[in-house]
Scaffold this motif. Structure first.
Motif, PDB file in Angstrom:
ATOM      1  N   LEU A  11      -7.837  -7.233  -0.149  1.00 26.46           N
ATOM      2  CA  LEU A  11      -6.538  -6.623   0.187  1.00 26.46           C
ATOM      3  C   LEU A  11      -6.486  -6.074   1.603  1.00 26.46           C
ATOM      4  CD1 LEU A  11      -5.825  -4.833  -3.189  1.00 26.46           C
ATOM      5  CD2 LEU A  11      -4.345  -6.528  -2.107  1.00 26.46           C
ATOM      6  N   SER A  12      -7.645  -5.832   2.192  1.00 24.68           N
ATOM      7  CA  SER A  12      -7.709  -5.323   3.564  1.00 24.68           C
ATOM      8  C   SER A  12      -6.888  -4.032   3.709  1.00 24.68           C
ATOM      9  CB  SER A  12      -7.243  -6.411   4.534  1.00 24.68           C
ATOM     10  OG  SER A  12      -7.405  -5.992   5.869  1.00 24.68           O
ATOM     11  N   SER A  13      -5.844  -4.043   4.540  1.00 30.29           N
ATOM     12  CA  SER A  13      -5.064  -2.824   4.794  1.00 30.29           C
ATOM     13  C   SER A  13      -4.096  -2.480   3.665  1.00 30.29           C
ATOM     14  CB  SER A  13      -4.279  -2.964   6.109  1.00 30.29           C
ATOM     15  OG  SER A  13      -3.389  -4.071   6.031  1.00 30.29           O
ATOM     16  N   ASP A  14      -3.945  -3.375   2.678  1.00 27.09           N
ATOM     17  CA  ASP A  14      -3.044  -3.084   1.559  1.00 27.09           C
ATOM     18  C   ASP A  14      -3.688  -2.165   0.520  1.00 27.09           C
ATOM     19  OD1 ASP A  14      -1.092  -4.522   2.716  1.00 27.09           O
ATOM     20  OD2 ASP A  14      -1.100  -6.191   1.288  1.00 27.09           O
ATOM     21  N   LEU A  15      -4.952  -1.824   0.702  1.00 22.72           N
ATOM     22  CA  LEU A  15      -5.636  -0.889  -0.198  1.00 22.72           C
ATOM     23  C   LEU A  15      -6.645  -0.102   0.619  1.00 22.72           C
ATOM     24  CD1 LEU A  15      -5.800  -0.123  -3.261  1.00 22.72           C
ATOM     25  CD2 LEU A  15      -7.834  -1.583  -3.369  1.00 22.72           C
ATOM     26  N   GLU A  16      -6.726   1.199   0.370  1.00 22.06           N
ATOM     27  CA  GLU A  16      -7.625   2.061   1.137  1.00 22.06           C
ATOM     28  C   GLU A  16      -8.529   2.830   0.176  1.00 22.06           C
ATOM     29  OE1 GLU A  16      -5.126   4.603   3.394  1.00 22.06           O
ATOM     30  OE2 GLU A  16      -4.365   2.985   4.691  1.00 22.06           O
ATOM     31  N   GLY A  81      -0.283   5.277  -5.414  1.00 17.19           N
ATOM     32  CA  GLY A  81       0.587   4.690  -4.403  1.00 17.19           C
ATOM     33  C   GLY A  81       1.395   5.764  -3.688  1.00 17.19           C
ATOM     34  N   VAL A 107      -2.979   3.179  -2.385  1.00 15.99           N
ATOM     35  CA  VAL A 107      -2.111   2.076  -1.968  1.00 15.99           C
ATOM     36  C   VAL A 107      -1.145   2.653  -0.929  1.00 15.99           C
ATOM     37  CG1 VAL A 107      -0.426   0.347  -2.678  1.00 15.99           C
ATOM     38  CG2 VAL A 107      -2.264   1.015  -4.249  1.00 15.99           C
ATOM     39  N   GLN A 110       4.916   1.651   1.271  1.00 10.55           N
ATOM     40  CA  GLN A 110       5.588   0.376   1.496  1.00 10.55           C
ATOM     41  C   GLN A 110       4.791  -0.845   1.035  1.00 10.55           C
ATOM     42  OE1 GLN A 110       8.834   0.420   2.617  1.00 10.55           O
ATOM     43  NE2 GLN A 110       8.537   2.645   2.537  1.00 10.55           N
ATOM     44  N   VAL A 111       3.616  -0.645   0.431  1.00  7.46           N
ATOM     45  CA  VAL A 111       2.830  -1.783  -0.096  1.00  7.46           C
ATOM     46  C   VAL A 111       3.156  -1.940  -1.577  1.00  7.46           C
ATOM     47  CG1 VAL A 111       0.545  -2.708  -0.600  1.00  7.46           C
ATOM     48  CG2 VAL A 111       0.963  -1.511   1.569  1.00  7.46           C
ATOM     49  N   ASN A 115       1.176  -6.697  -4.883  1.00  5.76           N
ATOM     50  CA  ASN A 115       0.151  -7.253  -3.988  1.00  5.76           C
ATOM     51  C   ASN A 115      -1.246  -7.057  -4.571  1.00  5.76           C
ATOM     52  OD1 ASN A 115       2.354  -7.644  -2.377  1.00  5.76           O
ATOM     53  ND2 ASN A 115       1.496  -6.670  -0.543  1.00  5.76           N
ATOM     54  N   VAL A 116      -1.454  -5.884  -5.166  1.00  6.01           N
ATOM     55  CA  VAL A 116      -2.764  -5.578  -5.748  1.00  6.01           C
ATOM     56  C   VAL A 116      -3.009  -6.472  -6.967  1.00  6.01           C
ATOM     57  CG1 VAL A 116      -4.211  -3.769  -6.756  1.00  6.01           C
ATOM     58  CG2 VAL A 116      -2.583  -3.197  -4.933  1.00  6.01           C
TER      59      VAL A 116
END
Length: 515
Positions: A11-16, A81, A107, A110-111, A115-116
């Motif tokens: 997910l790269s930047s779509d998950l922290e 989120g 999350v 705005q994601v 996507n997850v």
């Protein structure tokens, strides 16, 4: 199995990651979204649970009970989120997750949660495809191994290596038993016993038992709905669906190999029988030519004819098993010679085998009941266990050359038709030796005193009343016992030639202290 680290990387930047700043390798079974205060009734355990945190922004001031419920359900990762409900992760929630061992991820605003979910299932599909490719690769390797001359050992070894454990194949007969690695030989006594039990079931299927607190799985290998052998596995890990598919493929390969071997054996048996029939009819040159053209060994220069008779038919494949432990005045271990004999045929319910004299040596015979476990294993997979191998009468000729076979065959068959079941007799042996065998059979019968019965009957020259009075028996009881005697020794006691030799043998046994 997909891990959180794999998902976060995809997910790269779509998950922290949460407060720890990194992802763990926690396994995930799926992704679930819920805004309920108690979502656990809708969870199976192991999912990544996603929430916008509405309940924390609204009314849930102490998130610890919420996190505790997730922990008890088996949820190891909670995703929050950010957006309209929460601008950042509440400190109380982060503290509760840390205390209870539930990993926290974020999350970003705005994601979409979709996507997850989409990333998780793409990884799962890739993993499934990789597992399928690995399984196909393993199955291809198994199929290639099945083409080798040492097919069974190669397949068993490859299977054990792919499972990270040990494997063994126990065929219907002891010949061809395969174990890998060699250290697993210590488990085989138990494996053989369990395999024998599985093979005797009416509808055999996969079975398990424990060995040193570890599960062992048994798979029957079926040929024409009959158990040809049992594949035993001590896997070094939990079996996956792909593993089971590979095991099924191995069972099919072993069954195909067995069927091929069975067909070759059947063809060789038919050809060997044809060679034997030509030889006993005096057509030696034709017999030798057929043996050579069929790839069979040449007829032995010194032959001993063996005739086998039983109350039910003996398949040629069971000839060696049927002669184990036969009693006789000069006991032979017939098994090795019969196992090595390709020249066997059946005629009118009697098997005739042309044995190589050099393979037949006298030795003390072991009673059937005294066979060790390692010797007994060769009987473990009869048609439905050893009980269906019939009791056999065997007659053995002296050593003959090929030209003498036709002149002996008729006498051999006639002798086999009269020989008592459970005995080995010799064609042309003396009447005294035959009578000694009859006495031994009478003495070994434990349910009634047949020795005294026959002695009294002969002493009174077959007079029922006098013999019954001496024995203290009712006349009908005596008649029943004499019928039993005739059935047991296979001759008519009232025949003068039989009664004379039998009387002398009984007197000799009495003088020797046999009562």
């Amino acid at each position: 199995m997909i891990t959180l680290l794999q998902l976060g990387t995809a997910l790269s930047s779509d998950l922290e990651p949460g407060p720890t700043g990194s992802y763990s390798s926690a396994p995930l079974t799926g992704v679930h979204i819920s805004e309920l205060e108690d979502p656990t009734p809708y969870l199976l355990g192991g999912e990544l649970l996603l929430t916008t945190g509405m309940i924390f922004a609204r009314s849930l001031t102490d998130p610890k009970p919420y996190v505790k419920r997730l922990k008890d359900k088996g949820i190891r990762v909670l995703g929050v989120g950010l957006g309209p409900s929460l601008k950042s992760v509440p400190a109380a929630l982060a503290e509760a997750c840390q205390q209870l061992g539930v990993e926290l991820v974020v999350v970003p605003d705005q994601v979409p949660f979709q996507n997850v979910s989409r990333a998780f299932w793409q990884l799962a599909m890739r993993s499934s495809n990789a597992g399928l490719m690995d399984s196909l690769g393993t199955q291809t390797a198994m199929a290639q191994a099945a083409m080798r001359p040492d097919a069974v050992p190669a397949v068993v070894r490859n299977l054990a290596q792919s499972l990270g454990g040990w494997a063994a194949f126990v065929p219907r007969f002891s010949e061809g038993e395969t174990v890998w690695p060699a250290s697993a030989e210590q488990f085989m006594p138990k494996v053989r016993r369990e395999s024998q039990q599985l093979a005797t079931l009416e509808a055999p299927s996969t079975a398990t038992f424990e060995l040193l607190n570890q599960p062992v799985v048994l798979y029957p290998v079926l040929v024409n709905a009959q158990v040809y052998g049992v594949l035993s596995l001590g896997p070094g890990r939990r079996l996956t669906p792909a593993d089971r598919q590979v095991i099924t493929t191995v069972c099919v390969l072993l069954a195909m190999r067995a069927k091929q071997r069975e067909q070759l054996t059947e063809s060789a048996s038919v050809l060997g029988g044809a060679v034997a029939k030509l030889a006993v009819r005096g057509q030696l040159e034709a017999a030798r030519m057929l043996a050579e053209d069929s790839g069979l060994p040449d007829l032995p220069s010194s032959i001993r004819l063996l005739a086998l008779r039983a109350q039910s038919a003996i398949p040629p494949a069971f000839a060696a098993e049927s002669v184990r432990g036969l009693a006789g005045e000069e006991p032979y271990d017939l098994v090795p010679a019969v196992q090595a004999c390709p020249f066997i045929f059946e005629q009118d319910g009697i098997l005739i085998a042309l044995l190589d004299s050099s393979l037949l040596k006298p030795q003390s015979a072991k009673p059937f009941d005294d066979l060790e476990d390692t010797e007994f294993q060769s009987l473990a997979f009869g048609p439905r266990g050893t009980a269906e191998i019939p009791e056999t009468a065997a007659v053995l000729s002296a050593a003959l050359n090929g030209a003498q076979l036709p002149s002996v065959l008729h006498a051999l068959r006639a002798s086999a038709a009269r020989a008592p079941l459970g005995t080995l007799t010799h064609l042309g042996s003396s009447d005294e030796s035959k009578a000694a065998t009859w006495v031994k059979l009478l003495h070994d019968y434990t349910r009634a005193d047949l020795v005294s019965t026959v002695t009294s009957y002969l002493r009174h020259r077959g007079t029922w009343e006098e013999a019954a009075r001496e024995l203290g028996l009712h006349r009908n009881t005596l008649r029943y016992r004499m019928q039993l005697v005739r059935s047991l020794i296979g001759v008519d006691v009232d025949d003068p030639d039989v009664s004379a030799h039998l009387w002398l043998a009984l007197r000799h046994a009495q003088a020797a202290g046999i009562s």
